[in-house]
Design a protein around this motif. Structure first.
Motif, PDB file in Angstrom:
ATOM      1  N   ALA A  31      57.917  16.925  29.941  1.00  0.00           N
ATOM      2  CA  ALA A  31      58.439  17.306  31.491  1.00  0.00           C
ATOM      3  C   ALA A  31      59.642  17.952  31.264  1.00  0.00           C
ATOM      4  N   VAL A  32      59.864  18.694  30.321  1.00  0.00           N
ATOM      5  CA  VAL A  32      61.208  19.501  30.156  1.00  0.00           C
ATOM      6  C   VAL A  32      60.878  21.042  30.228  1.00  0.00           C
ATOM      7  N   GLU A  33      61.958  21.910  30.272  1.00  0.00           N
ATOM      8  CA  GLU A  33      61.764  23.130  30.232  1.00  0.00           C
ATOM      9  C   GLU A  33      62.195  24.088  28.914  1.00  0.00           C
ATOM     10  N   THR A  34      62.896  23.641  28.152  1.00  0.00           N
ATOM     11  CA  THR A  34      63.217  24.186  26.798  1.00  0.00           C
ATOM     12  C   THR A  34      62.851  23.261  25.892  1.00  0.00           C
ATOM     13  N   THR A  35      62.930  23.924  24.407  1.00  0.00           N
ATOM     14  CA  THR A  35      62.398  23.168  23.465  1.00  0.00           C
ATOM     15  C   THR A  35      63.630  22.183  22.694  1.00  0.00           C
ATOM     16  N   ALA A  36      64.859  22.833  23.116  1.00  0.00           N
ATOM     17  CA  ALA A  36      65.936  21.925  22.869  1.00  0.00           C
ATOM     18  C   ALA A  36      66.178  20.784  23.878  1.00  0.00           C
ATOM     19  N   GLN A  37      65.534  20.667  25.014  1.00  0.00           N
ATOM     20  CA  GLN A  37      65.656  19.595  25.769  1.00  0.00           C
ATOM     21  C   GLN A  37      64.416  18.772  25.354  1.00  0.00           C
ATOM     22  N   ALA A  38      63.388  19.129  24.813  1.00  0.00           N
ATOM     23  CA  ALA A  38      62.176  18.534  24.106  1.00  0.00           C
ATOM     24  C   ALA A  38      62.825  17.613  23.118  1.00  0.00           C
ATOM     25  N   VAL A  39      63.486  18.322  22.095  1.00  0.00           N
ATOM     26  CA  VAL A  39      64.246  17.585  20.930  1.00  0.00           C
ATOM     27  C   VAL A  39      65.077  16.447  21.479  1.00  0.00           C
ATOM     28  N   ALA A  40      65.747  16.820  22.418  1.00  0.00           N
ATOM     29  CA  ALA A  40      66.639  15.633  22.683  1.00  0.00           C
ATOM     30  C   ALA A  40      65.908  14.610  23.417  1.00  0.00           C
TER      31      ALA A  40
END
Length: 262
Positions: A232-241
């Motif tokens: 439930a995130v917008e960016t891949t960087a957010q998904a990694v975090a």
């Protein structure tokens, strides 16, 4: 319980391979002490006065599903005096203060209503453990509900004799749980989605990841898109975090857990 037995139990909890196993080992011991009913909650996404998205929080309970839905999913827990104490404090405390404050009319109306509802369900005496957290966004707490044949005086006696034992087991349980993958139907990554996120976290480009995984760049993008959707995130960087915060990447998954997450 002898000191050696407590140490053995702490070792069993520390070596648990999953959150479910950790919970089962700890709550089995609490049940033997007179607290067969237990609730645990933990979030890494607390913000101001909210716990963040409930799908990102972890709730565990030995109570039945109807109670769990009523207490957790409806947000009822957030109006209880013991939750509000745990939210503001770290430590361990019996519920006698709730009983005394209720009897003296010192609780807020909504808090008093929760106490009345709990009393009707046989939820009266107990102990709350509020865990200290290194992050300002994280918070965890454990509620131990005394068996119906125990009253506040009984709990006070148990706490006086075995409070240190309860605290040690609860803290070891919590520390182990927050190290383990937080798997749920709402937040599930497949092995390939986890692998793609891990390579991105290592600084690899889409082309690099495609080569390392033996798939096309388009397939890598699909894995990453599905991972973003699952988290439930917008960016891949957010998904990694977020994947790292939930212990869903860079983890050694035992075979049953790996299959469940597939």
């Amino acid at each position: 319980m002898t000191r050696s037995s407590v140490l053995e139990l702490l070792g069993d909890i520390a070596q648990s391979a999953s959150i479910d196993e950790t919970w089962e080992v700890a709550t089995r011991h609490f049940a033997a002490m007179g607290f067969a009913r237990a609730n645990y909650g933990f979030t890494r996404f607390r913000h101001l006065k909210t716990i963040g998205d409930p799908d990102d929080a972890l709730f565990l309970s030995t109570m039945n599903q109807e109670y769990a839905r009523r207490y957790f999913e409806s947000g009822l827990f957030s109006r209880s005096p013991v939750f509000r104490w745990a939210e503001r404090n770290s430590g361990i405390r019996t519920w006698k203060w709730v009983h005394d404050a209720f009897a003296a009319g010192k609780l807020a109306p909504e808090e008093a209503e929760i106490v009345r509802q709990n009393n009707a369900l046989g939820i009266k005496a107990g102990i709350t453990v509020s865990f200290p957290e290194a992050s300002s966004r994280a918070k965890g707490a454990l509620g131990l509900i005394a068996d119906t044949n125990l009253d506040h005086a009984d709990v006070e006696r148990i706490f006086a004799g075995r409070g240190d034992e309860i605290s040690a087991i609860a803290h070891m349980m919590h520390l182990r749980i927050v190290q383990l993958p937080q798997l749920s139907k709402a937040r599930t990554l497949s092995p390939r989605q986890r692998e793609a996120l891990e390579w991105v976290a290592d600084g690899k480009t889409t082309q690099d990841v495609a080569l390392l995984m033996g798939v096309s760049p388009a397939m890598v993008e699909k894995h990453l898109r599905l991972a973003r959707d699952a988290l439930a995130v917008e960016t891949t960087a957010q998904a990694v975090a977020k994947g790292a915060l939930l212990n869903m990447i860079f983890q050694q998954f035992p075979e049953p857990l790996a299959q469940a997450a597939s």
